[in-house]
Design a protein around this motif. Structure first.
Motif, short mmCIF file in Angstrom:
data_model
loop_
_atom_site.label_atom_id
_atom_site.label_comp_id
_atom_site.label_asym_id
_atom_site.label_seq_id
_atom_site.Cartn_x
_atom_site.Cartn_y
_atom_site.Cartn_z
N LEU A 1 -13.61 -14.87 2.39
CA LEU A 1 -13.32 -13.43 2.40
C LEU A 1 -13.17 -12.86 0.99
CD1 LEU A 1 -12.36 -10.71 3.69
CD2 LEU A 1 -10.03 -11.68 3.69
N PHE A 2 -13.83 -11.77 0.70
CA PHE A 2 -13.49 -11.03 -0.52
C PHE A 2 -13.51 -9.53 -0.24
CE2 PHE A 2 -17.58 -9.38 -1.93
CZ PHE A 2 -18.51 -10.27 -1.42
N PHE A 3 -12.63 -8.82 -0.93
CA PHE A 3 -12.60 -7.37 -0.82
C PHE A 3 -13.62 -6.82 -1.82
CE2 PHE A 3 -9.30 -7.05 2.13
CZ PHE A 3 -8.29 -7.95 1.79
N SER A 4 -14.41 -5.85 -1.37
CA SER A 4 -15.34 -5.19 -2.29
C SER A 4 -14.82 -3.76 -2.47
CB SER A 4 -16.75 -5.18 -1.69
OG SER A 4 -17.62 -4.50 -2.56
N VAL A 5 -14.12 -3.56 -3.58
CA VAL A 5 -13.43 -2.28 -3.81
C VAL A 5 -14.37 -1.28 -4.47
CG1 VAL A 5 -11.54 -1.16 -5.05
CG2 VAL A 5 -11.17 -3.38 -3.93
N HIS A 6 -14.44 -0.11 -3.88
CA HIS A 6 -15.29 0.98 -4.38
C HIS A 6 -14.67 1.52 -5.67
CE1 HIS A 6 -16.88 5.30 -3.34
NE2 HIS A 6 -17.11 4.95 -4.58
N LEU A 7 -15.36 1.30 -6.81
CA LEU A 7 -14.85 1.77 -8.10
C LEU A 7 -16.05 2.23 -8.93
CD1 LEU A 7 -12.14 2.00 -9.67
CD2 LEU A 7 -12.68 -0.20 -10.72
N ASP A 8 -16.24 3.53 -9.01
CA ASP A 8 -17.46 4.07 -9.63
C ASP A 8 -17.31 4.32 -11.13
OD1 ASP A 8 -18.58 6.02 -6.75
OD2 ASP A 8 -18.70 3.89 -7.27
N GLY A 9 -16.69 3.36 -11.85
CA GLY A 9 -16.59 3.53 -13.30
C GLY A 9 -15.17 3.73 -13.76
N ILE A 10 -15.02 4.12 -15.06
CA ILE A 10 -13.67 4.36 -15.58
C ILE A 10 -13.14 5.64 -14.96
CG2 ILE A 10 -13.88 3.02 -17.70
CD1 ILE A 10 -14.71 5.52 -19.18
N ILE B 1 -20.26 3.10 -19.00
CA ILE B 1 -20.55 2.01 -18.06
C ILE B 1 -20.20 0.67 -18.73
CG2 ILE B 1 -22.36 0.85 -16.74
CD1 ILE B 1 -23.81 3.56 -16.60
N ALA B 2 -20.53 0.56 -20.03
CA ALA B 2 -20.19 -0.67 -20.76
C ALA B 2 -18.68 -0.87 -20.80
CB ALA B 2 -20.76 -0.60 -22.18
N LYS B 3 -17.95 0.21 -21.05
CA LYS B 3 -16.46 0.12 -21.05
C LYS B 3 -15.99 -0.34 -19.67
CE LYS B 3 -15.18 3.79 -24.24
NZ LYS B 3 -15.15 5.24 -24.07
N PHE B 4 -16.61 0.21 -18.62
CA PHE B 4 -16.21 -0.15 -17.26
C PHE B 4 -16.46 -1.63 -17.00
CE2 PHE B 4 -15.69 -0.18 -12.83
CZ PHE B 4 -16.81 -0.73 -12.24
N LEU B 5 -17.63 -2.13 -17.46
CA LEU B 5 -17.94 -3.55 -17.24
C LEU B 5 -16.95 -4.44 -17.99
CD1 LEU B 5 -21.85 -3.35 -17.33
CD2 LEU B 5 -20.37 -3.69 -15.33
N ASP B 6 -16.57 -3.98 -19.21
CA ASP B 6 -15.54 -4.75 -19.94
C ASP B 6 -14.23 -4.75 -19.18
OD1 ASP B 6 -16.70 -3.70 -23.25
OD2 ASP B 6 -17.37 -5.27 -21.87
N LEU B 7 -13.90 -3.59 -18.59
CA LEU B 7 -12.66 -3.49 -17.81
C LEU B 7 -12.69 -4.47 -16.64
CD1 LEU B 7 -10.05 -1.83 -16.75
CD2 LEU B 7 -11.74 -0.69 -15.28
N THR B 8 -13.83 -4.58 -15.96
CA THR B 8 -13.88 -5.47 -14.80
C THR B 8 -13.71 -6.92 -15.24
OG1 THR B 8 -16.29 -5.56 -14.96
CG2 THR B 8 -15.35 -3.96 -13.43
#
Ligand code: SF4
Length: 335
Positions: A111-120, A166-173
């Motif tokens: 099981l994994f949760f796929s959380v809707h997160l469209d960026g920073i 988007i790059a900042k968001f990927l770093d955040l993830t």
């Protein structure tokens, strides 16, 4: 997949998209999945209907989107039944109810949760049309991870989303320790906003920019100095720096301190370093961010670049050899 191949099946499902309802507690500007009359929005698949669909389809993975699946009163039983069948479950959620409903589930490799997160923040809140939606999602991700659940984020990109963000968001993830599924928004015909869907060309150009940013290597020294977020490095800020006293970092610091406190430095030069009495106060490590182990991925990235270049060079050489041979053959037959 091997079984399908051996069975010679050309078409087979890898993922079952199981939508137990269309009702949602959000209305995102790019969503065409919720624009139905109440008669349809009030419909629910029963636990048995869901499990029958899973059995009939046979796909090894089941994604449960909606609407918002956590609104379904029996979502706990549905997931339990699918996990018991040893199918991988991706439970999609906009996270508004996740913290409240975590007790319905048990952490499982299936099981994994796929959380809707469209960026920073600014992009997510705009996309889901909810101020504070971002913080809710981040808190829910952290709460689910703290309880031992595997969490992924599902990010939809619309036109106008800068590559840098988007790059900042990927770093955040990466910092959040979650996997990412990221794609341009699907142009649903019933989505309220039809102006922000990306076309293929724009999508390719955008992700090229993003990955160019992610290449780690700054093209110029100025870019390195300006593009690097220096405030996230150093003892007390980054776990990997906690015990570092390497000269490459500290010599410059010592030189800088001497420039700032020349008299003190002169005193030390005269008297020598103090070897008694209390030590200098230790740097607080409590707020340091966790270590990121990226070495292997960087090595793999570099290796794949090297191999790609070698393959290109080899192909070019062979093409050149082939061309020479053809030229020789042509001139021989002309002769
Ligand atoms: S995108 Fe997801 S969260 Fe947003 S309205 Fe559609 S179903 Fe709900």
């Amino acid at each position: 997949m091997l079984r399908q191949r051996i069975a010679g099946r050309k078409r087979y499902p890898l993922v079952l998209m199981l939508e137990p309802l269309f009702r949602c507690n959000l209305s995102c500007f790019g969503c065409g999945k919720i624009d139905y009359p109440d008669a349809i929005l009030n419909k629910r698949l029963s636990v048995q209907e869901c499990l029958d669909a899973v059995d009939e389809c046979g796909a090894p993975m089941v994604a449960i989107p909606g609407g918002e699946p956590l609104i379904h009163r029996e979502i706990g039983e549905i997931v339990k039944g699918i996990v018991a069948r040893k199918k991988f479950v991706s439970l999609c959620t906009n996270a508004l109810l996740l913290e409240k409903k975590l007790h319905l589930f048990e952490p499982s490799p299936y099981l994994f949760f796929s959380v809707h997160l469209d960026g920073i923040k600014e992009h997510h809140d705009k996309s889901v049309c909810l101020e504070g939606g971002y913080e809710k999602a981040i808190d829910a991700i952290r709460a689910a991870k703290a309880k031992g659940f595997t969490v992924n984020v599902n990010c939809t990109i619309f036109d106008g989303h800068p590559a840098e963000d988007i790059a900042k968001f990927l770093d955040l993830t990466t910092e959040l320790g979650v996997g990412v599924s990221i794609s341009p928004g699907y142009a649903y015909e019933r989505a309220p906003d039809q102006q922000h869907f990306l076309n293929r060309r724009k999508t390719k150009e955008l992700f090229r920019k993003v990955f160019a940013l992610g290449k780690g290597n700054a093209e110029t020294f100025t870019e390195l100095m300006e593009a690097t977020d220096w405030d996230v490095y150093g003892t007390g800020r980054y776990e990997k720096c906690a015990n570092c006293m390497a000269h490459c970092g500290y010599e410059a610091t010592a030189a800088e301190a001497m420039m700032q406190h020349p008299l003190e430095a002169f005193g030390i030069a005269l008297r020598g370093v103090r070897t008694e009495g209390p030590m200098a106060r230790e740097i607080d490590l409590s707020k340091q961010r966790p270590a990121q182990y990226v070495f292997d991925s960087q090595v793999q990235l570099r290796l794949s670049e090297i191999r790609a270049n070698e393959a290109l060079e080899k192909a070019a050489k062979e093409a050149a050899k082939g061309a020479t041979k053809n030229a020789a053959r042509t001139s021989a037959s002309a002769a």
